[in-house]
Design an enzyme around this catalytic site. Sequence first.
Site, PDB file in Angstrom:
ATOM      1  CE  LYS A  74      -4.320   1.136 -14.676  1.00 60.12           C
ATOM      2  NZ  LYS A  74      -4.942  -0.181 -14.896  1.00 60.12           N
ATOM      3  N   GLY A  91       0.512  -1.322  -7.123  1.00 59.19           N
ATOM      4  CA  GLY A  91       0.250  -0.994  -5.733  1.00 59.19           C
ATOM      5  C   GLY A  91      -0.684  -2.014  -5.104  1.00 59.19           C
ATOM      6  CG  ASP A 136       0.118   1.172 -10.766  1.00 58.34           C
ATOM      7  OD1 ASP A 136       0.492   1.587  -9.651  1.00 58.34           O
ATOM      8  OD2 ASP A 136      -0.424   0.061 -10.931  1.00 58.34           O
ATOM      9  N   PRO A 195       0.780  -1.245   0.000  1.00 54.09           N
ATOM     10  CG  PRO A 195       0.016  -0.959   2.178  1.00 54.09           C
ATOM     11  CD  PRO A 195       0.732  -1.938   1.299  1.00 54.09           C
TER      12      PRO A 195
END
Length: 467
Positions: free
Chosen positions: A270, A301, A248, A225
């Site tokens: 994104k 992630g 990402d 996280p």
Amino acid sequence: MDYLPIFCQLQHKACLLVGGGEIAERKARLLLDAGAALTVNACSFTPQFHEWAALGRLTLAAGEFSAELLAEKWLVIAATDRVEVNALVYQCANQQRVFCNVVDDPKRASFIMPSIIDRSPIMVAVSSGGKAPVLARLLREKLEAVLPQHLGKLAQLGGSLRQRVKKHFSDIGSRRRFWEKLFAHDRLAQSLANNDVALAERQIEQLFSHQPQECGEVVLVGAGPGDAGLLTLKGLQQIQQADVVVYDRLVSDEIMTLVRRDAERIFVGKRAGHHCVPQEQINQILLQQAQLGKRVVRLKGGDPFIFGRGGEELETLADANIPFSVVPGITAASGCSAYSGIPLTHRDHAQSVRLVTGHAKSDGGLDWSTLAAGQQTLVFYMGLTQAADIQRQLIAHGMPAATPVALVENGTSCRQRVIEGELSQLGTLALQAASPSLIIVGSVVSLRSKLNWFSSQEPSQPLAQMA
């Protein structure tokens, strides 16, 4: 850097140890293991010193310390319980330009002894420069747990194969891939650990005879996280072996610093409602890079199989017969709740937890009646833009408007922020939060005031100035 870390070759070099107690005994073991020609000076000695002397492993020089004992010595360690003797040893050593270490007194030492992890010929030394020896010891203990005992055998094997590898593989890239396969070969490592030399030799020959791989591979790795410390050990190993890392925006900068320096990095970040790179294009990037024979890590992630679209990406690879594997990560629900002091389940509050995406397909309606039931915790991923609708639907289907809610922004990082309130306020609270944020709904949120342990506030001044 206060000290230059160096590794000294002490084989057959004359060294002096002043002190005959238990602390000196520990230093003697290190010097003997390094092959030093050791003389030990003290007024009395532990039984172990007499045993070593009887075996011819060292020489005992009984009596008070004198400067003459330093003649032709390469280094000396003072390990007595008498401050004046240790100071005299240091003074005499300085005058004769002999390297000197005084135990637990770094100011009177021309060198210090680090904490050591010995997997000879692999050696790891950890030092705090004398400022925090207990911390150095704790770090050593952690490294001891991570580094397998057979690592030394693996390194010895690598040394014996260097010339053969150089002749067998003409280019540096092929050699590097061979070494990575050799050192990451779990079955070979197990053979060495079991002292099964014959099996290990067969496995090595298989590596040499293996034809160059026409197709690469893709490893889907969950980065966790945010906190780099939550990246799994296997995940770390994969990103340090990758030729290409496709990542990402949810992958933290701290984790990206752990990627192998010469690996190609492809950003495909994104955001909800704005896809910097379309999913189909990401799939094709993975496919094309693997077809070039590269080892590709798709770094995501959280956990790639929990609202990470990892399954969709792997389907593309499976259809093209591209080898792939998955390294799971700590999902945001687990990490953010833990770092916020909110247990997802609790005997008095919630017997189940539901992970829900805030961006379901338009035709994929949620069962709001089930979600509004009691004795459970709801965690909404990517739910900020839908927060008002989530609030409306849950209340409309029977969830009390006073149900506690929390929005966790940048969870597990030093920028973490937790916004608390009631379900009736969720839509308004969401306007105060930025992405990425997680929404937690349920009575477990009320435990945060008692269980919160993580402070996201960075110190405004160096810790040394606070002392």
